[in-house]
Design a protein around this motif. Structure first.
Motif, short mmCIF file in Angstrom:
data_model
loop_
_atom_site.label_atom_id
_atom_site.label_comp_id
_atom_site.label_asym_id
_atom_site.label_seq_id
_atom_site.Cartn_x
_atom_site.Cartn_y
_atom_site.Cartn_z
N LYS A 44 0.71 -1.20 -0.04
CA LYS A 44 -0.06 -0.04 0.11
C LYS A 44 0.89 1.23 -0.01
O LYS A 44 1.62 1.33 0.85
CB LYS A 44 -0.89 -0.16 1.05
N LYS A 45 0.70 2.23 -0.92
CA LYS A 45 1.45 3.34 -1.11
C LYS A 45 0.76 4.43 -0.17
O LYS A 45 -0.18 4.81 -0.59
CB LYS A 45 1.72 3.95 -2.54
N VAL A 46 1.59 4.62 0.91
CA VAL A 46 1.05 5.70 1.74
C VAL A 46 2.32 6.52 2.17
O VAL A 46 3.38 6.03 2.43
CB VAL A 46 0.69 5.06 3.32
N THR A 47 2.02 7.87 2.25
CA THR A 47 3.25 9.00 2.48
C THR A 47 2.81 9.29 3.84
O THR A 47 1.67 9.33 4.62
CB THR A 47 3.06 10.09 1.54
N VAL A 48 3.85 9.88 4.35
CA VAL A 48 3.62 10.37 5.85
C VAL A 48 2.67 11.82 5.82
O VAL A 48 1.83 12.15 6.66
CB VAL A 48 5.16 10.98 6.45
N MET A 49 2.84 12.50 4.53
CA MET A 49 1.87 13.70 4.49
C MET A 49 0.43 13.10 4.53
O MET A 49 -0.43 13.79 4.87
CB MET A 49 2.29 14.49 3.11
N GLY A 50 0.13 12.31 3.76
CA GLY A 50 -1.14 11.50 3.62
C GLY A 50 -1.66 11.09 5.04
O GLY A 50 -2.93 11.35 5.23
N PHE A 56 -5.38 14.90 10.68
CA PHE A 56 -5.97 16.21 10.92
C PHE A 56 -7.36 16.28 10.59
O PHE A 56 -8.07 17.01 11.23
CB PHE A 56 -5.12 17.24 10.10
N SER A 57 -7.72 15.53 9.51
CA SER A 57 -9.34 15.65 9.28
C SER A 57 -9.96 14.78 10.08
O SER A 57 -11.02 15.33 10.44
CB SER A 57 -9.32 15.20 7.70
N MET A 58 -9.40 14.04 10.83
CA MET A 58 -10.00 13.05 11.83
C MET A 58 -10.22 14.00 12.94
O MET A 58 -11.53 13.82 13.76
CB MET A 58 -9.62 11.75 12.07
N ALA A 59 -9.20 14.89 13.47
CA ALA A 59 -9.22 15.54 14.68
C ALA A 59 -10.26 16.83 14.46
O ALA A 59 -10.94 17.07 15.19
CB ALA A 59 -7.75 16.12 14.93
N LEU A 60 -10.19 17.29 13.18
CA LEU A 60 -11.41 18.36 12.84
C LEU A 60 -12.82 17.70 13.09
O LEU A 60 -13.77 18.53 13.22
CB LEU A 60 -10.90 19.09 11.51
N LYS A 61 -12.90 16.68 12.57
CA LYS A 61 -14.45 15.93 12.55
C LYS A 61 -14.52 15.87 14.18
O LYS A 61 -15.70 16.18 14.58
CB LYS A 61 -14.49 14.68 12.19
N LYS A 62 -13.67 15.54 15.17
CA LYS A 62 -13.93 15.26 16.65
C LYS A 62 -14.19 16.46 17.45
O LYS A 62 -14.70 16.69 18.12
CB LYS A 62 -12.89 14.35 17.10
N TYR A 63 -13.05 17.52 17.10
CA TYR A 63 -13.10 18.84 17.43
C TYR A 63 -13.23 19.84 16.57
O TYR A 63 -12.43 20.62 16.19
CB TYR A 63 -11.70 18.90 18.20
N PRO A 64 -14.49 20.32 16.14
CA PRO A 64 -14.51 21.23 15.11
C PRO A 64 -14.16 22.81 15.54
O PRO A 64 -13.88 23.54 14.66
CB PRO A 64 -16.26 21.13 14.53
N ARG A 65 -14.04 22.94 16.83
CA ARG A 65 -13.85 24.30 17.38
C ARG A 65 -12.39 24.60 17.05
O ARG A 65 -12.05 25.44 16.99
CB ARG A 65 -14.18 24.44 18.62
N ILE A 66 -11.62 23.34 16.64
CA ILE A 66 -10.25 24.03 16.29
C ILE A 66 -10.02 24.67 15.06
O ILE A 66 -9.26 25.56 15.02
CB ILE A 66 -9.44 22.37 16.19
N ASN A 67 -10.95 24.25 14.17
CA ASN A 67 -11.15 25.03 12.92
C ASN A 67 -11.74 26.40 13.13
O ASN A 67 -12.99 26.59 12.56
CB ASN A 67 -11.64 24.23 11.71
N ALA A 68 -11.34 27.38 13.87
CA ALA A 68 -12.25 28.58 14.14
C ALA A 68 -11.31 29.68 13.77
O ALA A 68 -10.07 29.75 13.54
CB ALA A 68 -12.23 28.64 15.68
N THR A 69 -12.11 30.92 13.96
CA THR A 69 -11.35 32.10 13.53
C THR A 69 -11.51 33.11 14.74
O THR A 69 -12.64 33.03 15.35
CB THR A 69 -12.29 32.62 12.33
#
Length: 72
Positions: A44-50, A56-69
């Motif tokens: 399976k081709k996986v990069t560290v960036m991937g 990060f996307s899983m964290a944003l789903k769990k903690y949406p307030r992180i993505n705030a202004t």
């Protein structure tokens, strides 16, 4: 100066007036690299960036307030 260059100059000047925030953090990615090598061994081709983007996307789903202004 061409019309394009004038437009670029204007947008760059405006961008310089917007406040910027820079943040730097060092992270130990040893476990991430082990996971990548394990996945790579199973063809399976996986990069560290991937892996980081997925994390990060899983964290944003769990903690949406992180993505705030912040508006004072």
């Amino acid at each position: 100066m061409s019309l394009f260059e004038k437009g670029m100059q204007k947008s760059m000047t405006v961008a310089n007036t917007i406040p910027h925030l820079y943040y730097h953090e060092e992270i130990d990615l040893t476990e991430c690299e082990k996971l990548r090598k394990t996945l790579k061994a199973s063809q399976k081709k996986v990069t560290v960036m991937g892996l980081l983007i997925k994390t990060f996307s899983m964290a944003l789903k769990k903690y949406p307030r992180i993505n705030a202004t912040y508006l004072p």
